[in-house]
Design an enzyme around this catalytic site. Structure first.
Site, PDB file in Angstrom:
ATOM      1  CE  LYS A   1     -23.461  25.558  15.904  1.00 30.72           C
ATOM      2  NZ  LYS A   1     -23.084  24.161  16.079  1.00 30.72           N
TER       3      LYS A   1
ATOM      4  CG  ASP B   1     -26.469  25.959  18.761  1.00 32.19           C
ATOM      5  OD1 ASP B   1     -25.908  25.825  19.871  1.00 32.19           O
ATOM      6  OD2 ASP B   1     -26.419  25.110  17.860  1.00 32.19           O
TER       7      ASP B   1
END
Ligand code: ATP
Length: 327
Positions: A38, A165
């Protein structure tokens, strides 16, 4: 361009904790799950809470750099890893992939007897959520291997337990994360964005970067973190130029304070044609938004040639989250 100056693929093996018998293997011989890295196009960080965490407004985009996690039946929990950074990946139960297998097995009252093999392409400790990706990948792979069909909501709950995350690694695409970043709302994206990532030598510890953020903001009124309407609009319009104007990372000053050499990397990328440059998450990977694939190649070459990073990778976004490749 992908790979730059990397050399050689390490491969490591280590036995995991001894476990009893009784696992379910669902009949499948191996399950491989591919999981993206990401980039945070916005990372707004609030003041430290009493529990030490920070409230965030965290806009995630999944990018096309991937780890693969393969789960195969085994007598006990073991983890192996291959890839250029394999020697930096823990192979004991602190590995997020192993922890994911343990949490999933515990929830179903079974023993986590599985071998997890990680093919690691996401930089380690690079601010790109590589460990989180492996956690989400192992979760999905074990769920399929053990034939559990765990509801998506339960998988997301386990992800949040593994780390802030990890839920995003499971869902991918684009999302706004609030709370510690783990409460996700999917976001519409109107087009593809092109990126270059400059991988630095060595990692930066996420807690150390937050510690430096706390130090730098001591005595300063830190505003409530909120998502930027202009940024959400740029994403939904698929407008690269508009997005370049509003990229923001509140951890950047802290990452640069701990690693001043990253400033030269950021400058090199923008001088080579990137529309915008920022530290990716807690760093030390730096991210460069570019207008197209051709510019991405040019910027990646310039970054490698400058010697201000270890390697440079090109990628696009958004891409789907953890995806099963074989069952
Ligand atoms: P984030 O962007 O989520 O803050 P990061 O990308 O900076 O994370 P990771 O690559 O996830 O960092 O690794 C951080 C640390 O986590 C590593 O230094 C390592 O000790 C540990 N770790 C645990 N499991 C893994 C894994 N599967 N892969 C890589 N590192 C792992």
């Amino acid at each position: 361009m992908s790979g730059g100056t990397e050399s050689g693929n390490g491969s490591r093996t280590s036995p995991g904790p001894q476990r009893g018998s009784g696992s379910r293997t669902g009949g499948a011989g191996a399950v491989t799950v591919r999981v993206p890295a990401k980039v945070n196009v916005q990372l707004a960080v609030g003041a430290a809470r009493p529990d030490g965490f920070h409230d965030l407004a965290n806009v995630f985009l999944a990018v096309s750099l991937y780890d693969e996690v393969t789960a195969t039946p085994a007598a006990e929990l073991t983890v192996t890893c291959e890839g250029p950074d394999a020697d930096k990946v823990p192979l004991d139960r602190t590995n997020l992939a192993a922890r994911a297998a343990e949490l999933l097995a515990a929830r179903h009252g079974i023993s986590p007897d599985v071998h997890l093999h990680i093919v690691k392409d996401i930089p380690v400790a690079g601010g790109m959520a590589g460990g989180s990706a492996d956690g989400a990948g192992a979760l999905l792979a074990c769920d399929a291997l053990w034939g559990l069909n765990t509801p998506r909501e339960d998988l997301l709950e386990i992800c949040a337990e593994l780390g802030s995350d990890v839920p995003f690694s499971l869902v991918g695409g684009a999302a706004l994360g609030t709370g510690r970043g783990e409460r996700l709302t999917g976001l519409p994206v109107g087009g593809a964005f092109h990126w270059v990532f400059a991988v630095a030598d060595g990692g930066l510890s996420t807690p150390a970067v937050y510690g430096e953020f706390d130090r730098l903001t001591e005595g300063v009124e830190v505003p409530e973190p909120t998502a930027s309407p202009a940024l959400l609009q740029a994403l939904s319009a698929g407008d690269t130029t508009a997005l370049a104007g509003v990229l923001a990372n509140d951890l950047q000053a802290a990452a640069l304070s701990l690693r001043p050499s990253l400033t030269a990397t950021l400058t090199t990328g923008t001088e080579a044609g990137a529309l915008a440059a920022l530290v990716s998450g807690s760093g030390p990977t730096t991210a460069f938004l570019v207008k197209d694939a051709e510019t991405a190649e040019t910027v990646a070459r310039a970054l490698v040639a400058s010697g201000t990073c270890r390697t440079a990778r090109t990628a696009t976004s958004p891409v789907p989250g953890a995806t099963t490749l074989t069952t």
